[in-house]
Design a protein around this motif. Structure first.
Motif, PDB file in Angstrom:
ATOM      1  N   GLU A  88      50.031  11.480  33.011  1.00 32.04           N
ATOM      2  CA  GLU A  88      49.838  11.116  31.834  1.00 32.04           C
ATOM      3  C   GLU A  88      50.484  12.702  32.070  1.00 32.04           C
ATOM      4  N   ALA A 121      50.246  18.254  27.399  1.00 29.51           N
ATOM      5  CA  ALA A 121      51.014  18.304  25.699  1.00 29.51           C
ATOM      6  C   ALA A 121      51.309  19.471  25.909  1.00 29.51           C
ATOM      7  N   LEU A 155      42.220  15.733  28.621  1.00 23.73           N
ATOM      8  CA  LEU A 155      43.126  15.273  28.304  1.00 23.73           C
ATOM      9  C   LEU A 155      44.715  16.007  27.709  1.00 23.73           C
ATOM     10  N   LEU A 156      44.381  17.177  27.325  1.00 26.90           N
ATOM     11  CA  LEU A 156      46.079  17.618  27.078  1.00 26.90           C
ATOM     12  C   LEU A 156      46.483  18.310  27.692  1.00 26.90           C
ATOM     13  N   TYR A 216      52.539  16.617  20.679  1.00 24.63           N
ATOM     14  CA  TYR A 216      53.539  15.829  21.446  1.00 24.63           C
ATOM     15  C   TYR A 216      53.319  16.489  22.470  1.00 24.63           C
ATOM     16  N   ASN A 217      54.672  15.962  24.244  1.00 27.81           N
ATOM     17  CA  ASN A 217      54.843  16.618  25.015  1.00 27.81           C
ATOM     18  C   ASN A 217      54.964  18.071  25.383  1.00 27.81           C
ATOM     19  N   ARG A 221      48.287  13.930  21.359  1.00 24.83           N
ATOM     20  CA  ARG A 221      47.232  13.789  21.121  1.00 24.83           C
ATOM     21  C   ARG A 221      46.826  14.529  20.137  1.00 24.83           C
ATOM     22  N   GLU A 222      46.268  14.390  19.378  1.00 24.35           N
ATOM     23  CA  GLU A 222      45.268  15.000  17.969  1.00 24.35           C
ATOM     24  C   GLU A 222      44.239  16.004  18.706  1.00 24.35           C
ATOM     25  N   VAL A 223      44.120  17.162  17.682  1.00 30.43           N
ATOM     26  CA  VAL A 223      43.204  17.329  18.037  1.00 30.43           C
ATOM     27  C   VAL A 223      43.155  18.045  16.218  1.00 30.43           C
ATOM     28  N   LEU A 236      38.495  18.596  19.673  1.00 28.92           N
ATOM     29  CA  LEU A 236      39.753  17.702  19.551  1.00 28.92           C
ATOM     30  C   LEU A 236      39.530  17.344  18.025  1.00 28.92           C
ATOM     31  N   LYS A 259      53.188   9.342  17.907  1.00 31.15           N
ATOM     32  CA  LYS A 259      51.713   9.232  18.548  1.00 31.15           C
ATOM     33  C   LYS A 259      52.371  10.758  19.988  1.00 31.15           C
TER      34      LYS A 259
END
Length: 698
Positions: A645, A648, A638-639, A681-682, A583-585, A603, A581
């Protein structure tokens, strides 16, 4: 070559008439009334003299060379007149006549014939179907407008002649002056790009360029020219046809294709064009640039005689990113010594309601002298002891010669007319309400940032373009326009973007065998060029953990696909390693008819259409623009990482944008493309393309 149009030594009016009710008579009279200093030749088949000038049956019979011909005859006659002008050595045409592409196919054919003649003789042409042109520098009014504008340093172009006449009438009353005023009409030859390039080289006469645009014919050229011009002269445009209804109206009005809103917004952003959202805003911005020096920074001081307007201005400034300046202790001490104890010496500087001109003098001088102030907004509300004219004169006197812009908002109407005239005569822009003044200063800040922006850095990656070219050739030879997922993956791979391991299965047993080879868990999804949204029909299965589940998934996915469409081409089921998993963009592309490939970033996953959190840029995209695009979406926090967290890999997302930009620039046959989702990913761990869709031009 445009000198023949805007600074001609001689003019022939073809279609000049002795009848005062005719348009040809009005245009000739306008040329005379404006004080045009060159030679004038009316052309009329029957008249001997018009308005005291000898008339000639044709341009070719004029005894002296003619630089500019203004043509106002029926459309069907215009090509013959243009041919005669070409033979006579005329260099410029202004074609007032209507009846060309705006009326349909026959008119379009006539316009193409006219353009061919113009190009064959090396002439330049404004129009057809236009109001005409005005140049206050040459003192030329080759138009049928009822008014001649005040001289000034605003150059204005418009695709709407009727809008031109309304603006002339309004600006005359407001005391706003123009250097050039052009109705473009159908833009068969000279268009907005031509005028931008010409006017952008004349900083002495044009301090700001304004444009009302319905359609932009050559988007690439517009962006390229505007990027150069806006570094020297502010360009402010209002673009109509942004809505679907507006686009239809623009098309029917001028025959121009109105560009998509997102493409237009991106084009203006990437070329430094300031976009006005209304005609009011267009001229609000224009006055600031035409009258005042460019703002050196974004720190604002407000001087006011009323608390409420000061608060309104403060709120408006914060909303658009202007900062209230922190006044120095020395500035506040000087204010404290000269103002009543009830005044506020911080920013906003409130000199209270009974302020006379002397307080305005002290406050404005202190603010302009403060090293942390970049601009000053002076607010005035009429009070019982107010002297509006004297306050206006004081502002003019103190602001004279300042390197910092000073704008005002004298609020009211009945008692401030003379004060407004004084301000305008001395080039102090006034706005009826504080918010409009703040918006104009915000436009100046945006222009300052653009002027100081470093040159764009464009990168090219080492890619396998020949592999993509061969693939596209094969797809087109098969009569297809949409690539299958495996083919899309091949394009993605050739341009250096990371993909999960994936193989196509064509039976349940093969699916189980591939899944075991890739390692469980896997993802399985339908492979068909006719099914665009796989998840909508249940064509995607996640987390498949063993061989039996893989066989079952194959059968279920194929069944659902065939139930969805019996005619769909089913190539099999793609078995793909299940990535971890992130972040999905999404990174998407659509090709705008005016500006070319438009790249979207936002997003991703299933929420993109619901949330519409997407930012757009035109390709090619620079490094700076890719970084700005990623940061422009509302979901960027969020990124960046929230509530502990980790951030990204934003750099990886930017690189995908740049690689896609290179791909669609290299291959203009790509009309649509979607990478959704791109799993980021991170930081430092990269990004993976999970799904891609590519459509070629048919």
């Amino acid at each position: 070559m445009l000198e023949a149009i805007f600074a001609p030594r001689s003019i022939a009016v073809v279609g000049a008439s002795p009848d005062p009710t005719k348009l040809g008579h009005r245009i000739l009279k306008n040329i005379l009334d404006a004080g045009y200093p060159g030679r004038i030749f009316p052309v009329h088949p029957g008249a001997s003299h018009i308005l005291g000038f000898p008339a000639y049956p044709s341009v070719e019979q004029v005894p002296e060379p003619v630089d500019l011909a203004v043509i106002v005859v029926p459309a069907t006659v215009v090509p013959n007149v243009a041919e005669a002008c070409g033979r006579a050595g005329v260099k410029g045409l202004v074609v007032i006549s209507a009846g060309f592409k705006e009326v349909g196919p026959e008119g379009r054919a006539l316009e193409m014939q006219l353009l061919e003649i113009v190009q064959r003789y090396g002439m330049r042409m404004i129009g057809p179907n236009c109001l005409g042109i005005i140049d206050t520098i040459t003192r030329l009014n080759a138009s049928f407008a009822a008014l001649y504008p005040h001289p000034g340093q605003i150059a204005f172009m418009s695709q709407s002649g009727a809008l031109c006449t309304a603006i002339l009438d309004w600006s005359k009353a407001q005391g706003i002056g123009f250097s050039r005023f052009v109705s473009l009409g159908n833009k068969a030859d000279v268009d907005e790009v031509t005028l931008l390039e010409a006017w952008g080289c004349d900083q002495a006469n044009n301090r700001v360029i304004l444009a009302y645009l319905e359609g932009i014919g050559n988007g690439d050229a517009f962006v390229a020219v505007a990027r150069r011009v806006t570094k020297r002269i502010p360009v402010i445009a209002i673009k109509s046809g942004a809505t679907q209804a507006g686009a239809r109206a623009a098309s029917s009005h001028t025959g121009a294709l109105a560009g998509a809103e997102h493409a237009c917004e991106a084009a203006f952003d990437q070329s430094g064009v300031l976009r006005a959202r209304s005609m009011q805003e267009l001229f609000d911005f224009a006055m600031a640039f035409a009258y005042q020096p460019l703002i050196p920074g974004n720190r604002l001081a407000i001087v006011t005689n009323a608390g409420g307007p000061g608060i309104i201005a403060t709120d408006a400034a914060e909303r658009i990113g202007l900062h209230l300046a922190e006044l120095t202790p020395a500035t506040m001490a000087a204010l404290r010594a000269a103002l009543p104890s009830t005044a506020s010496v911080s920013n906003p500087i409130d000199i209270i309601g009974d302020a006379r001109p002397d307080r305005y003098r002290v406050a404005l001088r202190a603010a302009l002298d403060d090293p942390y102030v970049d601009a000053v907004l002076v607010l005035f509300t009429p009070q019982a002891v107010s002297k509006p004219e004297d306050v206006a004169r004081t502002i003019v006197e103190v602001a004279a010669g300042s390197a910092k812009p000073v704008v005002t908002s004298f609020m009211g109407a009945a008692t401030i007319g003379e004060a407004l005239r004084i301000l305008n005569d001395h080039r102090i822009p006034n706005y009826a309400f504080p918010e409009r003044a703040i918006a104009a200063l915000g436009a100046m800040v945006a222009q300052r940032h653009w002027v100081e922006r470093p040159p764009e850095e464009y990168v090219r990656f080492d890619v396998d373009a020949e592999r993509v070219r061969a693939l596209f050739t094969r797809v087109c030879s098969e009569g297809r326009v949409e690539l299958g997922e495996l083919e899309a993956r091949e394009v993605i791979e050739a341009y250096g973007m990371r993909l999960p391991k994936s193989l196509l299965a064509q039976s349940p047993e093969e699916a189980a065998e591939i899944a075991a080879r890739l390692g469980f868990p896997v993802v399985m999804k339908i492979s068909s060029p006719d099914i665009l949204h796989k998840s909508d029909i249940g064509g995607v299965k996640l987390g498949i953990g063993d061989s039996a589940a893989a066989r079952d998934a194959y059968e279920l996915i194929e069944y659902r696909a065939r139930k969805y469409s019996r005619e769909a081409r089913i190539w099999g089921v793609l078995v793909q390693e299940q990535v971890r998993k992130g972040r999905e963009v999404l990174v998407g592309v659509s090709r705008d008819p005016q500006f070319g490939p438009l790249i979207a970033f936002g997003l991703g996953g299933i929420y993109v259409e619901a949330l519409r959190d997407v930012a757009f840029r035109l390709a090619p995209v620079s490094r700076q623009e890719a970084a700005e695009q990623v940061r422009a979406i509302r979901a960027f926090p969020l990124l960046r990482g929230v509530r502990g967290e980790p951030p990204a890999d934003i750099a990886a997302a930017e690189e995908v944008i740049l690689r896609v930009s290179q791909l669609v620039t290299d291959f203009p046959e790509i009309v649509e493309m979607d990478i959704n989702p791109l799993v980021v990913y991170n930081r430092g761990e990269g990004a993976t393309v999970l799904d891609a869709r590519i459509i070629l031009r048919g």
